[in-house]
Design an enzyme around this catalytic site. Structure first.
Site, PDB file in Angstrom:
ATOM      1  N   SER A  62       0.770  -1.227  -0.171  1.00  0.00           N
ATOM      2  CA  SER A  62      -0.100   0.100   0.220  1.00  0.00           C
ATOM      3  C   SER A  62       0.892   1.442  -0.011  1.00  0.00           C
ATOM      4  CB  SER A  62      -0.655  -0.175   1.189  1.00  0.00           C
ATOM      5  OG  SER A  62      -1.732  -1.089   1.171  1.00  0.00           O
ATOM      6  N   CYS A  80      -6.434  -0.741   7.205  1.00  0.00           N
ATOM      7  CA  CYS A  80      -5.271  -1.279   7.850  1.00  0.00           C
ATOM      8  C   CYS A  80      -5.346  -1.108   9.260  1.00  0.00           C
ATOM      9  CB  CYS A  80      -3.917  -0.322   7.400  1.00  0.00           C
ATOM     10  SG  CYS A  80      -2.326  -0.790   8.289  1.00  0.00           S
ATOM     11  N   THR A  85      -6.025  -7.696   8.173  1.00  0.00           N
ATOM     12  CA  THR A  85      -5.803  -8.555   9.477  1.00  0.00           C
ATOM     13  C   THR A  85      -6.592  -8.202  10.698  1.00  0.00           C
ATOM     14  OG1 THR A  85      -4.066  -6.624  10.004  1.00  0.00           O
ATOM     15  CG2 THR A  85      -3.167  -8.831   8.743  1.00  0.00           C
ATOM     16  N   GLY A 103      -2.394 -15.353   9.040  1.00  0.00           N
ATOM     17  CA  GLY A 103      -1.869 -16.831   8.963  1.00  0.00           C
ATOM     18  C   GLY A 103      -2.876 -17.714   8.978  1.00  0.00           C
ATOM     19  N   GLY A 145      -0.482 -14.718   1.466  1.00  0.00           N
ATOM     20  CA  GLY A 145       0.320 -13.835   2.195  1.00  0.00           C
ATOM     21  C   GLY A 145       1.285 -14.398   2.964  1.00  0.00           C
ATOM     22  N   SER A 146       0.811 -14.740   4.079  1.00  0.00           N
ATOM     23  CA  SER A 146       1.909 -15.189   5.351  1.00  0.00           C
ATOM     24  C   SER A 146       2.361 -16.699   4.662  1.00  0.00           C
ATOM     25  CB  SER A 146       0.934 -15.436   6.780  1.00  0.00           C
ATOM     26  OG  SER A 146       0.642 -14.355   6.846  1.00  0.00           O
ATOM     27  N   GLY A 170       3.249  -0.555   9.688  1.00  0.00           N
ATOM     28  CA  GLY A 170       2.787   0.989   9.854  1.00  0.00           C
ATOM     29  C   GLY A 170       2.909   1.594   8.570  1.00  0.00           C
TER      30      GLY A 170
END
Lengths: 334, 270
Positions: free
Chosen positions: A46, A132, A216, A240, A288-289, A72
């Site tokens: 992002s 986020c 998340t 995850g 992703g994870s 962040g």
């Protein structure tokens, strides 16, 4: 043999696996490496109007059942990101891999500006990250926590990139291919809400072309010797295997609430997991994870597993599986 | 999943290498390989990557350059420091059995730290080790006695000629390579030095491995913060093999592919 191609918001993907935002999406060559490894699309990290250094370390940890991160939203700013995306496109075009930009901002107006600027790089899709969880102190409650705010961002972005007309009701496959229509947008939703389906309905009504779900979940890990949270930001986003059933439930709920396509993201690390997400209603599946355990090679491996499982289950095309978990059960063949 | 969380450790001993560089041995033992690194965390301050000088016990050599390293320098014996790792790819010794000949190691500045771990491993495996320590000035030359104690032959170069050879480490490396036969070349230090070592290795068709440094976040290859040209310094590196074409006849003792030039020892990640 099963075929893996899918169409997401009018964009043809060679397969439904998408590199999720925030993983390996920092650099053109790295995204190209993921594309080479088999991803159907790659999502860049992002970006915002201005560069951000993000939070101090520790920012990313691995615990027993997944990852937790509070990077962040570190990014080089939209101007540099446009160049990086252009470079990425030249590196992945020959593979047929789609490129998804990702943007975030602190105000509705800035969301519109950053989306308009990133569209100069001509990505195949733009993901609007309104969810986020790691910049709460700075930006307040994410836009994704409120249906009205989520819709406002969506409408402003659609208007800014020149697509406020007529696409909202078009559904997944309503676009002409290859035309110079506006770039379709995916709105990324947060699971940290009471009713994700109502947020999904709101962004659909505001013109979203698709939905990415989920971002998340907020979590925390405390070091008992230090007697304090390990992440410098204290809390962070959980991802995850631990969050997969929750992500599947969110996608299932959203599928029942809207007609636009869904990118299902959350803990997918095998072909079985990807098929599960598609049966819940996802058109494409974020990875992703899983890169933590499997490396960039996760993509090829999961695709192989998908093909084997589809063959076993008697599916030839991805679309046949989509939303299968919503349909009346077929009489059990005994 | 394998966890990657900081574990608490205590400072067991402190040794000053120079006015700005200090070595801390901790009461923590890790199963690690030379070239691997750890993330050191001081709660409330920061978490930063450091090469392992030794893994049993965990030993770190840290130059005082900013707030974090200053805080580490302020630690006393018994004070706590949290360690996450070991992380990253590691140096590999040539797959020549039994070891015959010598290895040339080139360390610039604080880059000597991981090469100390490598020397220890190489010498105990039966290799001869020649170590070049390069620095700006005499004061920055560290680890001379440490390497000598291990049994390595040490050459020193300084940019200003205040100690050892006047010049850069790679000039001395070129001279040594002209004089004698080495089985492999290893480097750790500033990037211009690594660049020069790489050029040297390629021109001589000598297998080489170099260790790079970059700002890192996750340390395990998922966040992309340290990527350079598609290569993740923290996971694919920090050690990188120089891609050399080995004329088969010259190096018949070594198997054909680059992968086989170095022994592959699996490591247990904890």
């Amino acid at each position: 043999l099963a075929t893996l191609g899918v169409t997401l918001c009018g964009v043809d993907l060679p397969n439904p696996l998408i590199l999720a935002s925030g993983i390996l999406g920092t650099e053109a060559e790295l995204m190209a490496r993921v594309a080479q490894a088999g991803a159907g699309a790659v999502t860049a990290k992002s970006c915002s109007l201005q560069p951000r250094t993000g939070h101090p370390n520790p920012t990313v940890l691995a615990w027993e059942h997944g990852l937790i991160n509070a990077v962040g939203l570190a990014n080089p700013g939209v101007a540099a990101e446009v160049e990086e995306l252009r470079r990425t496109k030249t590196l992945i075009q020959h593979l047929g891999t789609a490129l998804i930009a990702s943007v975030f901002a602190d105000t509705v107006e800035h969301f519109a500006q950053v989306a308009a600027q990133i569209s100069q790089a001509d990505p195949d899709l733009i993901e609007i990250n309104i969810s986020c969880p790691n910049v709460h102190d700075e930006f307040g409650t994410p836009f994704a926590a409120d249906a009205g705010a989520a819709a406002e961002v969506t409408a402003a972005v659609k208007e800014a990139i020149g697509g406020a007309d007529g696409h909202a009701d078009g559904g997944a496959d309503g676009y002409a291919d290859g035309g110079k229509d506006s770039i379709p947008i995916l709105v990324k939703l947060s699971p940290n809400v009471a009713d994700i389906a109502s947020i999904a309905r709101a962004v659909e009504a505001a013109g979203a072309d698709g939905i990415t779900a989920i971002n998340t979940l907020t979590g925390m890990i405390i070091d008992v010797h230090a007697r304090r949270p390990i992440l410098a930001n204290r809390s962070g986003g959980l991802s995850g295997p631990a969050i997969r059933p929750l992500a599947v439930r969110c996608v299932y709920d959203i599928y029942q609430a809207v007609d636009i396509p869904i990118v299902g993201v959350g803990g997918v690390s095998s072909g079985r997991d990807a098929v599960e997400m598609i049966m819940a209603g996802a058109t494409a599946v974020g990875i992703g994870s899983a890169v933590y355990d499997l490396g960039p090679e996760a993509f090829g491996r999961i695709l192989d597993e998908m093909v084997a499982l589809m063959t076993e289950l008697g599916y030839e095309h991805i679309e046949e599986m989509r939303g299968a978990a919503h349909r009346e059960p077929v009489q059990a063949a005994q | 999943m394998n966890t990657s969380l900081p574990q608490v450790a205590h400072v067991a001993s402190i040794t000053d290498e120079s006015t700005r560089v200090r070595t801390l041995a901790l009461d923590l033992h890790l199963q690690a390989e030379p070239g691997q690194f750890i993330m050191a965390w001081l709660p409330g301050l920061d978490e930063k990557p450091f090469s392992l000088v030794r893994a049993e016990p965990v030993t770190l050599t840290i130059a005082r350059v900013g707030p974090f390293s200053s805080a580490v320098h302020a630690l006393d014996s018994g004070d706590r420091l949290w360690i996450r790792g070991p992380l990253g790819a590691f140096f590999q010794l040539p797959a020549v059995v039994p070891p015959t000949g010598a290895l040339l190691l080139v360390g610039g500045g604080y880059g000597v730290a991981p090469l100390h771990f490598l020397s220890e491993r190489a010498l105990s495996a039966g290799w001869r080790v020649d170590m070049i320590i390069g620095a700006k000035t005499a004061e920055d030359v560290i680890f001379v006695e440490r390497f000598q104690t291990l049994g390595a032959k040490v050459a020193i170069t300084t940019d200003d000629g205040s100690l050892g050879q006047h010049g850069v480490a790679t000039d001395t490396a070129r001279r040594l390579l002209d004089q004698g036969a080495y089985q492999a070349l290893y480097g750790c230090g500033p990037e211009p030095m690594l660049q020069a070592v790489e050029t040297l290795a390629k021109s001589l068709h000598l297998p080489a491995q170099l260790s790079y440094e970059r700002y890192m976040r996750c340390g395990f290859g998922i966040c992309g913060s340290c990527a350079r040209g598609g290569w993740r310094v923290c996971k694919d590196g920090p050690v990188k093999s120089v891609d050399v074409q080995i004329p088969a006849l010259l190096h018949s003792a070594l198997a054909g592919s680059q992968d086989n030039l170095f022994t592959q020892e699996p490591i247990d990640e904890t």
